[in-house]
Write a protein that holds these residues in place. Structure first.
Motif, PDB file in Angstrom:
ATOM      1  N   LEU A 333       0.838  -1.208   0.000  1.00 12.52           N
ATOM      2  CA  LEU A 333       0.000   0.000   0.000  1.00 12.52           C
ATOM      3  C   LEU A 333       0.874   1.260   0.000  1.00 12.52           C
ATOM      4  CD1 LEU A 333      -2.731  -1.109   2.570  1.00 12.52           C
ATOM      5  CD2 LEU A 333      -2.990  -0.907   0.093  1.00 12.52           C
ATOM      6  N   SER A 334       1.969   1.212   0.761  1.00 12.10           N
ATOM      7  CA  SER A 334       2.913   2.347   0.773  1.00 12.10           C
ATOM      8  C   SER A 334       3.517   2.555  -0.610  1.00 12.10           C
ATOM      9  CB  SER A 334       4.032   2.095   1.784  1.00 12.10           C
ATOM     10  OG  SER A 334       3.523   1.950   3.076  1.00 12.10           O
ATOM     11  N   GLY A 335       3.842   1.449  -1.290  1.00  9.39           N
ATOM     12  CA  GLY A 335       4.400   1.536  -2.639  1.00  9.39           C
ATOM     13  C   GLY A 335       3.419   2.169  -3.608  1.00  9.39           C
ATOM     14  N   ILE A 336       2.136   1.784  -3.525  1.00 10.17           N
ATOM     15  CA  ILE A 336       1.102   2.376  -4.390  1.00 10.17           C
ATOM     16  C   ILE A 336       1.015   3.876  -4.142  1.00 10.17           C
ATOM     17  CG2 ILE A 336      -1.393   2.467  -4.839  1.00 10.17           C
ATOM     18  CD1 ILE A 336      -1.436  -0.575  -4.237  1.00 10.17           C
ATOM     19  N   ALA A 337       1.041   4.254  -2.856  1.00 12.05           N
ATOM     20  CA  ALA A 337       0.962   5.680  -2.508  1.00 12.05           C
ATOM     21  C   ALA A 337       2.174   6.452  -3.019  1.00 12.05           C
ATOM     22  CB  ALA A 337       0.831   5.842  -0.989  1.00 12.05           C
ATOM     23  N   ILE A 338       3.379   5.905  -2.819  1.00 13.75           N
ATOM     24  CA  ILE A 338       4.594   6.637  -3.211  1.00 13.75           C
ATOM     25  C   ILE A 338       4.730   6.708  -4.729  1.00 13.75           C
ATOM     26  CG2 ILE A 338       6.313   4.758  -3.266  1.00 13.75           C
ATOM     27  CD1 ILE A 338       6.818   8.127  -1.523  1.00 13.75           C
ATOM     28  N   GLY A 339       4.278   5.646  -5.444  1.00 10.39           N
ATOM     29  CA  GLY A 339       4.296   5.688  -6.908  1.00 10.39           C
ATOM     30  C   GLY A 339       3.381   6.767  -7.439  1.00 10.39           C
ATOM     31  N   SER A 340       2.197   6.890  -6.851  1.00 13.49           N
ATOM     32  CA  SER A 340       1.246   7.938  -7.250  1.00 13.49           C
ATOM     33  C   SER A 340       1.781   9.320  -6.910  1.00 13.49           C
ATOM     34  CB  SER A 340      -0.096   7.715  -6.539  1.00 13.49           C
ATOM     35  OG  SER A 340      -0.622   6.438  -6.816  1.00 13.49           O
ATOM     36  N   ILE A 341       2.376   9.443  -5.723  1.00 19.23           N
ATOM     37  CA  ILE A 341       2.941  10.725  -5.280  1.00 19.23           C
ATOM     38  C   ILE A 341       4.022  11.206  -6.239  1.00 19.23           C
ATOM     39  CG2 ILE A 341       4.463  11.741  -3.512  1.00 19.23           C
ATOM     40  CD1 ILE A 341       2.789  10.147  -1.429  1.00 19.23           C
ATOM     41  N   ASN A 342       4.906  10.321  -6.664  1.00 20.38           N
ATOM     42  CA  ASN A 342       6.005  10.702  -7.560  1.00 20.38           C
ATOM     43  C   ASN A 342       5.485  11.298  -8.868  1.00 20.38           C
ATOM     44  OD1 ASN A 342       8.052   9.930  -5.834  1.00 20.38           O
ATOM     45  ND2 ASN A 342       8.160   7.844  -6.621  1.00 20.38           N
ATOM     46  N   VAL A 343       4.462  10.672  -9.447  1.00 21.13           N
ATOM     47  CA  VAL A 343       3.909  11.157 -10.721  1.00 21.13           C
ATOM     48  C   VAL A 343       3.232  12.508 -10.538  1.00 21.13           C
ATOM     49  CG1 VAL A 343       2.221  10.704 -12.553  1.00 21.13           C
ATOM     50  CG2 VAL A 343       3.587   8.830 -11.635  1.00 21.13           C
ATOM     51  N   ILE A 344       2.392  12.622  -9.507  1.00 20.48           N
ATOM     52  CA  ILE A 344       1.663  13.871  -9.272  1.00 20.48           C
ATOM     53  C   ILE A 344       2.622  15.009  -8.948  1.00 20.48           C
ATOM     54  CG2 ILE A 344      -0.002  15.021  -7.765  1.00 20.48           C
ATOM     55  CD1 ILE A 344      -1.392  12.315  -7.423  1.00 20.48           C
ATOM     56  N   PHE A 345       3.624  14.709  -8.130  1.00 15.58           N
ATOM     57  CA  PHE A 345       4.583  15.737  -7.722  1.00 15.58           C
ATOM     58  C   PHE A 345       5.335  16.317  -8.921  1.00 15.58           C
ATOM     59  CE2 PHE A 345       9.084  16.494  -6.818  1.00 15.58           C
ATOM     60  CZ  PHE A 345       8.963  17.629  -6.034  1.00 15.58           C
ATOM     61  N   ILE A 346       5.868  15.439  -9.769  1.00 14.85           N
ATOM     62  CA  ILE A 346       6.600  15.904 -10.952  1.00 14.85           C
ATOM     63  C   ILE A 346       5.683  16.710 -11.871  1.00 14.85           C
ATOM     64  CG2 ILE A 346       7.727  15.135 -13.090  1.00 14.85           C
ATOM     65  CD1 ILE A 346       9.549  14.969 -10.691  1.00 14.85           C
ATOM     66  N   THR A 347       4.437  16.262 -12.046  1.00 19.23           N
ATOM     67  CA  THR A 347       3.478  16.973 -12.897  1.00 19.23           C
ATOM     68  C   THR A 347       3.202  18.372 -12.356  1.00 19.23           C
ATOM     69  OG1 THR A 347       2.430  14.867 -13.480  1.00 19.23           O
ATOM     70  CG2 THR A 347       1.190  16.866 -13.957  1.00 19.23           C
ATOM     71  N   LEU A 348       3.006  18.482 -11.037  1.00 13.28           N
ATOM     72  CA  LEU A 348       2.756  19.792 -10.434  1.00 13.28           C
ATOM     73  C   LEU A 348       3.954  20.725 -10.608  1.00 13.28           C
ATOM     74  CD1 LEU A 348       0.910  18.800  -7.137  1.00 13.28           C
ATOM     75  CD2 LEU A 348       0.023  20.313  -8.912  1.00 13.28           C
ATOM     76  N   LEU A 349       5.158  20.200 -10.434  1.00 12.87           N
ATOM     77  CA  LEU A 349       6.358  21.027 -10.654  1.00 12.87           C
ATOM     78  C   LEU A 349       6.407  21.551 -12.082  1.00 12.87           C
ATOM     79  CD1 LEU A 349       9.537  19.511  -8.934  1.00 12.87           C
ATOM     80  CD2 LEU A 349       8.385  21.659  -8.430  1.00 12.87           C
ATOM     81  N   GLN A 350       6.099  20.679 -13.049  1.00 12.42           N
ATOM     82  CA  GLN A 350       6.128  21.067 -14.456  1.00 12.42           C
ATOM     83  C   GLN A 350       5.063  22.107 -14.774  1.00 12.42           C
ATOM     84  OE1 GLN A 350       5.631  17.159 -16.040  1.00 12.42           O
ATOM     85  NE2 GLN A 350       7.814  16.729 -16.194  1.00 12.42           N
ATOM     86  N   LEU A 351       3.880  21.960 -14.183  1.00 12.97           N
ATOM     87  CA  LEU A 351       2.765  22.864 -14.474  1.00 12.97           C
ATOM     88  C   LEU A 351       2.960  24.242 -13.830  1.00 12.97           C
ATOM     89  CD1 LEU A 351      -0.298  20.461 -14.077  1.00 12.97           C
ATOM     90  CD2 LEU A 351       0.594  21.418 -16.199  1.00 12.97           C
ATOM     91  N   HIS A 352       3.582  24.285 -12.658  1.00 18.26           N
ATOM     92  CA  HIS A 352       3.710  25.544 -11.923  1.00 18.26           C
ATOM     93  C   HIS A 352       5.043  26.247 -12.157  1.00 18.26           C
ATOM     94  CE1 HIS A 352      -0.035  25.416  -9.624  1.00 18.26           C
ATOM     95  NE2 HIS A 352       0.145  24.110  -9.510  1.00 18.26           N
ATOM     96  N   SER A 353       5.934  25.650 -12.926  1.00 20.41           N
ATOM     97  CA  SER A 353       7.237  26.273 -13.193  1.00 20.41           C
ATOM     98  C   SER A 353       7.189  27.011 -14.528  1.00 20.41           C
ATOM     99  CB  SER A 353       8.342  25.218 -13.258  1.00 20.41           C
ATOM    100  OG  SER A 353       8.406  24.478 -12.063  1.00 20.41           O
ATOM    101  N   PRO A 354       7.719  28.250 -14.585  1.00 18.82           N
ATOM    102  CA  PRO A 354       7.875  28.904 -15.883  1.00 18.82           C
ATOM    103  C   PRO A 354       8.734  28.034 -16.795  1.00 18.82           C
ATOM    104  CG  PRO A 354       8.287  30.441 -14.082  1.00 18.82           C
ATOM    105  CD  PRO A 354       8.193  29.082 -13.468  1.00 18.82           C
ATOM    106  N   GLN A 355       8.299  27.831 -18.034  1.00 18.72           N
ATOM    107  CA  GLN A 355       8.989  26.896 -18.929  1.00 18.72           C
ATOM    108  C   GLN A 355      10.456  27.246 -19.142  1.00 18.72           C
ATOM    109  OE1 GLN A 355       7.681  23.944 -20.370  1.00 18.72           O
ATOM    110  NE2 GLN A 355       6.227  24.396 -18.739  1.00 18.72           N
ATOM    111  N   GLU A 356      10.760  28.553 -19.095  1.00 15.26           N
ATOM    112  CA  GLU A 356      12.141  28.953 -19.380  1.00 15.26           C
ATOM    113  C   GLU A 356      13.105  28.657 -18.234  1.00 15.26           C
ATOM    114  OE1 GLU A 356       9.991  32.724 -17.926  1.00 15.26           O
ATOM    115  OE2 GLU A 356       9.586  30.966 -19.184  1.00 15.26           O
ATOM    116  N   ILE A 357      12.582  28.309 -17.041  1.00 17.58           N
ATOM    117  CA  ILE A 357      13.471  27.961 -15.922  1.00 17.58           C
ATOM    118  C   ILE A 357      13.152  26.564 -15.374  1.00 17.58           C
ATOM    119  CG2 ILE A 357      13.949  30.343 -15.242  1.00 17.58           C
ATOM    120  CD1 ILE A 357      11.893  29.952 -12.957  1.00 17.58           C
ATOM    121  N   LEU A 358      12.469  25.753 -16.171  1.00 15.12           N
ATOM    122  CA  LEU A 358      12.084  24.415 -15.715  1.00 15.12           C
ATOM    123  C   LEU A 358      13.314  23.544 -15.427  1.00 15.12           C
ATOM    124  CD1 LEU A 358       9.814  22.501 -15.051  1.00 15.12           C
ATOM    125  CD2 LEU A 358       9.609  21.932 -17.477  1.00 15.12           C
TER     126      LEU A 358
END
Length: 433
Positions: A333-358
């Motif tokens: 269950l921890s693995g399922i949670a951490i796998g989901s967290i990794n994907v969501i976290f990276i996506t949020l960083l990409q969406l909220h970062s200005p593309q020129e300083i990503l």
């Protein structure tokens, strides 16, 4: 239910067939991740042949880590200045030549401990230059709507290579000589060069600007100023803090705590430890896949905070039960949670970062991940030695719980601000009428 699933699969196939650039990048990433696994096992194999010293093995691994910590901030600046495709091309060419030369040197029987250390440092340095690009290129070859799905696919590839890469490498090393082994992984990296060369670098959905125009606009943020922008953006600060706390709370308990749990608490052996780590890895793969399927139905920031809270509770109590099967279930269950967290976290960083300083954003995230793991090992070791195994997991879980609550607070505050703005707009509109 089956019809809905088949429709999702059909849409996914259409999505990947329409975006050849992402497919090319995905295969190149697969080859890069496999190469990392192969290189590590080949290095360990040669070191054990030369010497049986654990200290020397640890020293070579440290030689790989240190250049990464130094180069990653510079890699972010380089990525934003020259664009991801260029950095990856030169980085992959560098790895191709490096690995090929290792095969030649092994053929000449000159691959000594000193030479291995030099190669480890160079390999770590080139990897550090490439790493920010592998994350920041994704939003530039895929549209925002499909970004979670794309990140889930790359995360799945990464997890699968971690899971099966060492096994494949071990089989290869059992059948072929080390000199041919290095030549094979050199050829793999050369294939990555070809794939990245044909990876189109244009905006998704055929938008009017190309990335050369964006590069010109981004000139003021190319250097240190880009980092100042990052540290003045609240959402980026909290996300980067989240990954730092996550690494501190997980790395040490996982790598040090679980072996202690198996050996001293449960009186089991290496085989059972392998099963535990495999269960955690499989759970992570499942979590990544689930986010890829259901990402469109969720609010990413809210989901990240809730998953963080759920994971922290699982992590806090994971070593409480003394039954091996229950621990396996909690780890899955921890693995399922951490796998989901990794994907969501990276996506949020990409969406909220200005593309020129990503590139800079990703370099800070990676530097935190790489740099904080040794600190997590040290803290966990001290806590387990001075207090107890449960204390290490408890503090790790509590720290993740706290930062997840902070994320949830930010989400609620953001919703409140949006609601107030909407009500204000409606009030002004009614007054005008």
């Amino acid at each position: 239910m089956i019809r809905v699933f088949l429709e999702k699969v059909k849409r996914s196939k259409a999505f990947y067939s329409m975006n050849k650039s992402f497919v090319f990048f995905g295969i190149a990433a697969l080859l890069l991740y496999i190469t990392n696994q192969f290189y590590m096992l080949g290095q360990i194999n040669k070191l054990l042949e030369i010497t049986n010293s654990t200290v020397l093995l640890a020293s070579v691994l440290m030689v790989m880590v240190i250049p990464r910590l130094i180069i990653l901030p510079l890699a972010g600046i380089l990525t934003d200045k020259y664009n991801e495709r260029t950095i990856m091309l030169f980085g992959f060419i560098g790895l191709t030549l490096l690995l090929g030369s290792m095969g030649i040197i092994e053929q000449m029987d000159l691959l000594s401990l000193k030479v291995l250390m030099i190669y480890a440092g160079v390999f770590g340095g080139i990897s550090a230059v490439i790493l920010p690009s592998t994350f920041s290129i994704i939003p530039k070859v895929i549209n925002q709507e499909n970004l979670p799905k794309a990140n889930a696919a790359i995360q799945l590839i990464n997890q699968l290579t971690i899971f099966i890469g060492p096994a494949i490498a071990g089989i290869l090393l059992g059948y072929i000589q080390l000199k041919y082994y290095y030549i094979i992984i050199s050829i793999m990296m050369f294939l990555s060069v070809i794939l990245i060369y044909f990876c189109k670098f244009t905006l998704p959905n055929h938008e009017t600007e190309n990335f050369e125009q964006i590069e010109e606009k981004a000139q003021p943020n190319k250097g240190i100023k880009g980092y100042k922008i990052i540290f003045s953006t609240p959402i980026l600060i909290i996300l980067l803090l989240f990954t730092a706390v996550l690494n501190l709370g997980v790395a040490g308990p996982q790598q040090i705590g679980l072996p202690v749990l198996i050996d001293k608490e449960l009186n089991l052996g290496t085989k059972e430890l392998g099963y535990l780590l495999s269960v955690l890895g499989l759970g992570s793969i499942v979590g990544s896949a689930l986010i890829g399927i259901f990402s469109k139905r969720m609010n990413l920031l809210f989901s990240l905070s809730v998953l963080g809270i759920v994971f922290s509770l699982l992590w806090t109590f994971i070593v409480r039960p003394e039954q091996y099967i229950i621990i396996c279930v909690l780890l899955a269950l921890s693995g399922i949670a951490i796998g989901s967290i990794n994907v969501i976290f990276i996506t949020l960083l990409q969406l909220h970062s200005p593309q020129e300083i990503l590139g800079k954003v990703m370099s800070i995230q990676l530097m935190g991940s790489v740099g904080l793991q040794p600190l997590s090992f040290l803290i966990s070791g001290i806590l387990i030695d001075k207090y107890s195994l449960q204390t290490a997991f408890l503090l790790g879980g509590c720290s993740i719980f706290t930062i997840s609550l902070l994320l949830l607070f930010m989400f609620v505050k953001g919703k409140k601000i949006k609601k107030e703005k909407k009500e204000k707009t409606l009030t002004n509109f009614s007054e005008q009428c």
